[in-house]
Design a protein around this motif. Structure first.
Motif, short mmCIF file in Angstrom:
data_model
loop_
_atom_site.label_atom_id
_atom_site.label_comp_id
_atom_site.label_asym_id
_atom_site.label_seq_id
_atom_site.Cartn_x
_atom_site.Cartn_y
_atom_site.Cartn_z
N ASP A 1 0.87 -1.18 0.00
CA ASP A 1 0.00 0.00 0.00
C ASP A 1 0.89 1.22 0.00
N ARG A 2 0.53 2.20 -0.80
CA ARG A 2 1.26 3.47 -0.83
C ARG A 2 0.70 4.40 0.24
N THR A 3 1.58 5.10 0.93
CA THR A 3 1.16 6.12 1.89
C THR A 3 1.85 7.42 1.47
N ASP A 4 1.60 8.48 2.19
CA ASP A 4 2.25 9.75 1.89
C ASP A 4 3.76 9.68 2.08
N ASP A 5 4.21 8.83 3.01
CA ASP A 5 5.63 8.79 3.38
C ASP A 5 6.40 7.58 2.88
N GLY A 6 5.71 6.55 2.39
CA GLY A 6 6.41 5.35 1.95
C GLY A 6 5.47 4.22 1.61
N LEU A 7 6.01 3.02 1.57
CA LEU A 7 5.23 1.82 1.24
C LEU A 7 5.07 0.94 2.47
N GLU A 8 3.87 0.41 2.65
CA GLU A 8 3.60 -0.61 3.66
C GLU A 8 3.56 -1.94 2.94
#
Length: 58
Positions: A17-24
């Motif tokens: 999953d993409r987030t504002d700060d990186g990938l989970e």
């Protein structure tokens, strides 16, 4: 399957999953594996394009 390529190595995951700060990153059981900040991520490769038998460009 995906491979997150980092300066220290790589992390294999089933999905991300993409987030504002990186990938989970998550495994096949949908369990959280790792968080990778974008500034540490060199590449995210689909396993279909990655083969250890082929010459590495890294």
């Amino acid at each position: 399957m995906f491979r997150a390529i980092l300066p220290e190595g790589q992390v294999v995951c089933e999905r991300y999953d993409r987030t504002d700060d990186g990938l989970e990153l998550y495994n096949a059981d949908d369990e959280f594996v790792a968080f990778v900040p974008y500034e540490n991520l060199h590449a995210l490769l689909d396993d279909d394009v990655y083969s250890e038998n082929e010459r590495s460009i890294m």
